[in-house]
Design a protein around this motif. Structure first.
Motif, PDB file in Angstrom:
ATOM      1  N   THR A  34      -0.318   7.312  -0.644  1.00  0.00           N
ATOM      2  CA  THR A  34       0.756   6.324  -0.616  1.00  0.00           C
ATOM      3  C   THR A  34       0.682   5.431   0.617  1.00  0.00           C
ATOM      4  O   THR A  34       1.626   4.691   0.901  1.00  0.00           O
ATOM      5  N   ASP A  37       3.482   6.343   3.298  1.00  0.00           N
ATOM      6  CA  ASP A  37       4.903   6.227   2.923  1.00  0.00           C
ATOM      7  C   ASP A  37       5.449   7.629   2.642  1.00  0.00           C
ATOM      8  O   ASP A  37       5.295   8.174   1.549  1.00  0.00           O
ATOM      9  N   GLN A  39       8.506   8.802   2.275  1.00  0.00           N
ATOM     10  CA  GLN A  39       9.531   8.902   1.230  1.00  0.00           C
ATOM     11  C   GLN A  39       8.887   8.943  -0.152  1.00  0.00           C
ATOM     12  O   GLN A  39       9.245   9.760  -0.992  1.00  0.00           O
ATOM     13  N   ARG A  40       7.932   8.062  -0.373  1.00  0.00           N
ATOM     14  CA  ARG A  40       7.252   8.026  -1.672  1.00  0.00           C
ATOM     15  C   ARG A  40       6.456   9.312  -1.885  1.00  0.00           C
ATOM     16  O   ARG A  40       6.439   9.873  -2.984  1.00  0.00           O
ATOM     17  N   ARG A  82       1.887   3.603  -8.480  1.00  0.00           N
ATOM     18  CA  ARG A  82       1.315   2.393  -7.874  1.00  0.00           C
ATOM     19  C   ARG A  82       1.180   1.282  -8.918  1.00  0.00           C
ATOM     20  O   ARG A  82       1.512   0.132  -8.675  1.00  0.00           O
ATOM     21  N   ARG A  85       4.572  -0.138  -9.617  1.00  0.00           N
ATOM     22  CA  ARG A  85       5.023  -1.003  -8.529  1.00  0.00           C
ATOM     23  C   ARG A  85       4.333  -2.347  -8.566  1.00  0.00           C
ATOM     24  O   ARG A  85       4.943  -3.385  -8.328  1.00  0.00           O
ATOM     25  N   ASP A  93      11.767  -7.030   1.902  1.00  0.00           N
ATOM     26  CA  ASP A  93      12.220  -6.299   3.068  1.00  0.00           C
ATOM     27  C   ASP A  93      13.431  -7.025   3.639  1.00  0.00           C
ATOM     28  O   ASP A  93      13.352  -8.207   3.959  1.00  0.00           O
TER      29      ASP A  93
END
Length: 177
Positions: A34, A37, A39-40, A82, A85, A93
């Motif tokens: 990831t 990342d 959290q992911r 992925r 996404r 952001d």
């Protein structure tokens, strides 16, 4: 699929054992997939363990370790996530919004143009002609004086008084008063 309470407890125990035995390695593996990342990666670890719980037959194999199966499931989940996404528009952001240019407001520009035209229309013809020469046709004071057939000093004074009248008429635009 409905499991009896004793089988549910057994499945929960097996899942907890998988988490203890492979959770850290699985998290590290997914962290790499990831791009760091966390959290992911945590979400994908949980989803991998849910898949193991949904497929109790995978837990009942005679393999020495569940790790290859778990890593394969985790890798496929990471790839699917992925792809999902990338198929959606990119998330914005919130910190990036602070530095984004403000959207162009065409209505505000049109209103400003109307107000400026109205203010110019309120000037006398000699003041309007001077502004047209100096500002809209980009002529120097001497060129405007020659074009209008008046002295350069008159061009300067008419420009001064015309701009003062426009400032007064367009006070809402922060031009001073």
């Amino acid at each position: 699929m409905t499991l009896s309470p004793s089988l549910q407890r057994t499945a929960a125990d097996a899942l907890a054992e998988l988490q203890r035995e492979h959770g850290r390695a699985l998290f590290g593996f997914l962290l790499g997939l990831t791009g760091g990342d966390a959290q992911r990666a945590e979400d994908l670890v949980q989803e991998t363990l849910v898949r193991a719980w949904q497929h109790p037959e995978a837990l009942e194999t005679d393999h020495a370790s569940m790790r290859p199966w778990l890593f394969t499931v985790a890798r496929r989940l990471a790839i699917d996530a992925r792809r999902a996404r990338l198929s959606r528009p990119r998330e914005v952001d919130p910190q990036g919004l602070e530095h984004a240019p403000a959207p162009v407001d065409g209505v505000a520009g049109a209103v400003t143009a109307i107000d400026v035209r109205r203010a110019l229309g309120g000037l006398g013809p000699e003041h309007r002609e001077v502004l047209m020469q100096v500002y809209f046709r980009d002529r120097s004071v001497a060129e405007a004086a020659r074009e209008l057939g008046i002295p350069a000093g008159t061009v300067k004074s008419r420009t001064h008084y015309a701009l003062r009248a426009l400032r007064k008429d367009l006070q809402g635009y922060g031009l001073g008063g």
